[in-house]
Scaffold this active site. Structure first.
Site, PDB file in Angstrom:
ATOM      1  N   SER A 176       0.829  -1.196   0.000  1.00 15.09           N
ATOM      2  CA  SER A 176       0.000   0.000   0.000  1.00 15.09           C
ATOM      3  C   SER A 176       0.865   1.248   0.000  1.00 15.09           C
ATOM      4  CB  SER A 176      -0.903   0.009   1.226  1.00 15.09           C
ATOM      5  OG  SER A 176      -0.093   0.245   2.362  1.00 15.09           O
ATOM      6  N   LYS A 177       0.228   2.356  -0.346  1.00 16.35           N
ATOM      7  CA  LYS A 177       0.898   3.648  -0.419  1.00 16.35           C
ATOM      8  C   LYS A 177       1.592   4.012   0.883  1.00 16.35           C
ATOM      9  CE  LYS A 177      -1.405   6.769  -3.598  1.00 16.35           C
ATOM     10  NZ  LYS A 177      -2.423   7.766  -3.746  1.00 16.35           N
ATOM     11  N   ARG A 178       0.976   3.598   1.985  1.00 17.77           N
ATOM     12  CA  ARG A 178       1.501   4.006   3.281  1.00 17.77           C
ATOM     13  C   ARG A 178       2.956   3.613   3.491  1.00 17.77           C
ATOM     14  NH1 ARG A 178      -1.489   1.197   6.866  1.00 17.77           N
ATOM     15  NH2 ARG A 178      -2.946   0.705   5.204  1.00 17.77           N
TER      16      ARG A 178
END
Ligand code: GLU
Length: 487
Positions: A259-261
Site C-alpha cells: 500500500s501507499k503508506r
C-alpha cells in the site's frame, strides 16, 4: 491464437501491481506468438480521473509493454486505437452492453429490479443483524416480466440483475491455483446494468472478453471470487469460457498488502526517481514468478522466452525495495558512458549540467556509486563546481596539518611538471605512487588531502580517477586552492 488483455480502470495512475499484471499478460501472449490487448474499463464514473488513461499508457510504453490491439499511444503521446474489435474504452460501448443485456432479459436470465436504495440498505442491515450472508433477496425476480418491461420503458428508475442459478457449484481450473470451487447459493444476483445505463464491471468484462476474442485472462486474485458470476454469464450466452489465471497479491516486506503508506506504489514514482525501465520490469517479473534457476538478470526478450505461468507461485510476491535498487545498479552498470548521459538527460538538464561531451568522463566516476539516475547530477556536481569545504577536511586522521602543508606544495610542483598526457588514471597512479615512495611519504598522507582538494567532499571516488577527469590544469588548480586554505 492466444490473446491476453490488460484492463485497467483509469482511477489515477498505474500501480506496480498493475504493471505486473500487464507484464505477465504481455509475456504470456508473446511467448505463445499471440497478441496483447489493452482495454480501458471506465464504467465507474465516480472513480474516473481525467488523465488516467494517458498516465497508464505512458507508464506501460515506458516499460516496453506495448499493446498490439486496443487503446494505444501514438509517438506524439496522443491516445489512439488499434484493431477491429473496438471501441476499446468501455464508456464508448454502452450500446453493445445494452444489446447483450436485452438478450439475457429475453432468455429469462436477467430481470429488471426497481428496489430503492433505502430498501436495499434496510435489507442489508437486517441480514447483518441476523448474521446472514448479505445480498439481494430476489424480490424483483418474482415480478411479471412483461409488466417489468413496461415499467422500465416508461422511465421508472431501475437496474438490471443477473438471475443467478443458485444450484450446485462453479468449478473451474485456475492456471495458477488449480481447481477452484464456489457454492453458487452464496453468489448474489449481480447488477449487470446500473440505473445510469452503464454496465457493471462484471457484465462488461464478460461481454468484452468474449467479443474481443480473449483466450487467457490474467489478473489479480482479488477478482477470483467474481468468477462464478462470470462463468454463469458465459454459460447463459453459450460462449466459450477463457482460461483464467489469478495472480497472488503483492506484499510489503512485513507481509501486509502493498500500500501507499509504506512507500511508492505508482510506476510513475519510480520513473521520476530514475529507475530504469529494464530494472523495474526485471524486478516486477520476479514478484511472484521465478525461472527455477539462479539466473536473475532478464531482458524483456529473455522473459518472453522463459516466462511460464506454472512458475508463478500461489503466495504473495514481496516488494523488496533493496532488490529493486540492486537491479537498478546492475542496469546502470551495463550502460556505456554515452548511454548513461543520454538516459539521465532529463535529470542532468534539470540540474543545468547537461553537456554530453563534458559529462561522458564525469559520469564514469559515479556510475558504480549511484542507485538511481536522479542521484547522478548531485553525485557529479563536484566535477563542475568545486564545493566549499572546511580546511580541516584536508587532514587525514593519521596525519597532521603540518604534514599537509609540507606535502601539498610538493604535489602541486610534481603535477605541474607532468605532461597533459600523463593525466590518465593508470599513469597518474603509477607515477604518483613511485613519487610517494621516493619522497618517503605515507600513502594516506598524500592521497587523502589530494582527494579532498579535488572533490571538496569527505566521500568521493578515488583521487586518480578524479584527476584524470579534471585534467592537468584543473587538478593543479584545485590542489592550490586546498593549499591556500591551510597556509
Ligand atoms: N478493471 C479491472 C481492474 O481495474 C480489471 C479486472 C480484470 O482484469 O478483469 O483491475
Amino acid at each position: 491464437m492466444v490473446k491476453t488483455r490488460f484492463a485497467p480502470s483509469p482511477t489515477g495512475y498505474l500501480h506496480v501491481g498493475g504493471l505486473r499484471t500487464a507484464l505477465y499478460s504481455y509475456l504470456f501472449a508473446k511467448k505463445h506468438g499471440g497478441k496483447f490487448l489493452l482495454r480501458i474499463e471506465d464504467t465507474d464514473r465516480e472513480r474516473y480521473v481525467a488523465d488516467g488513461v494517458a498516465n497508464i499508457l505512458k507508464s506501460l510504453y515506458w516499460a516496453g509493454i506495448v499493446p498490439d490491439e486496443g487503446v494505444t499511444q501514438e509517438t506524439n503521446g496522443k491516445t489512439s486505437e488499434e484493431g477491429k474489435n473496438g471501441p476499446y474504452t468501455q464508456s464508448e460501448r454502452l450500446d453493445i452492453y445494452k444489446e447483450y443485456s436485452l438478450k439475457l432479459l429475453e432468455t429469462g436470465h436477467a430481470y429488471y429490479c426497481f428496489c430503492t436504495s433505502e430498501r436495499l440498505e434496510k435489507l442489508r442491515a437486517d441480514q447483518q443483524a441476523r448474521k446472514m450472508p448479505t445480498g439481494y433477496d430476489g424480490l424483483c425476480a418474482k415480478l411479471d416480466p412483461a409488466e417489468s418491461k413496461q415499467k422500465a420503458e416508461s422511465g421508472e428508475k431501475h437496474v438490471m440483475r443477473l438471475k443467478m442459478d443458485k444450484h450446485g457449484e462453479t468449478v473451474f481450473n485456475d492456471l495458477i491455483r488449480g481447481e477452484v470451487r464456489f457454492k453458487n447459493e452464496l453468489v448474489d444476483d449481480q447488477v449487470l446494468i446500473k440505473s445510469d445505463g452503464f454496465p457493471t464491471y462484471h457484465f462488461a468484462v464478460v461481454v468484452d472478453d468474449h467479443l474481443m476474442g480473449i483466450t487467457h485472462i490474467i489478473r489479480g486474485e482479488e477478482w477470483i471470487s467474481s468468477v462464478p458470476k462470470h462463468v454463469q454469464l458465459y454459460k447463459y450466452f453459450g460462449w466459450e469460457i477463457p482460461e483464467m489465471a489469478h495472480l497472488p497479491l503483492l506484499l510489503n516486506p512485513d507481509k501486509s498488502k502493498l500500500s501507499k503508506r509504506q512507500g511508492d506504489v505508482a510506476v510513475e514514482d519510480y520513473m521520476k526517481k530514475g529507475y530504469l525501465p529494464e530494472a523495474l520490469v526485471n524486478f516486477v517479473a520476479f514478484l511472484g514468478w521465478n525461472p527455477g534457476t539462479e539466473k536473475e538478470m532478464y531482458s524483456l526478450e529473455e522473459l518472453i522466452a522463459d516466462f511460464d505461468l506454472s512458475h508463478v507461485g500461489k503466495t504473495g510476491g514481496v516488494f523488496n525495495l533493496e532488490k529493486l535498487d540492486w537491479y537498478n545498479k546492475q542496469y546502470i552498470k551495463n550502460l556505456s558512458n554515452a548511454q548513461l548521459v543520454e538516459t539521465a538527460k532529463p535529470w542532468l538538464k534539470e540540474a543545468g549540467i547537461y553537456n554530453p561531451e563534458a559529462l561522458e568522463k564525469a559520469v564514469d566516476l559515479e556510475r558504480e556509486r549511484i542507485t538511481t539516475l536522479a542521484e547522478l547530477p548531485g553525485a557529479i556536481q563536484f566535477v563542475f563546481d568545486l564545493p566549499g569545504y572546511a580546511p580541516e577536511l584536508l587532514v587525514w586522521k593519521k596525519s597532521s596539518i603540518e604534514e599537509v602543508r609540507n606535502v601539498l606544495p610538493q604535489l602541486v610542483e610534481f603535477y605541474t611538471n607532468l605532461d597533459d598526457a600523463d593525466f590518465t588514471k593508470e599513469k597518474l597512479e603509477e607515477q604518483t605512487k613511485s613519487w610517494i615512495t621516493e619522497k618517503g611519504f605515507s600513502v594516506g598522507s598524500v592521497l587523502w588531502p589530494m582527494r579532498v582538494a579535488l572533490s571538496g567532499q569527505e566521500n568521493s571516488p578515488g583521487p586518480f580517477e578524479i584527476a584524470a577527469v579534471l585534467g592537468k590544469a584543473e587538478t593543479t588548480n584545485r590542489l592550490s586552492v586546498g593549499l591556500k586554505k591551510i597556509i
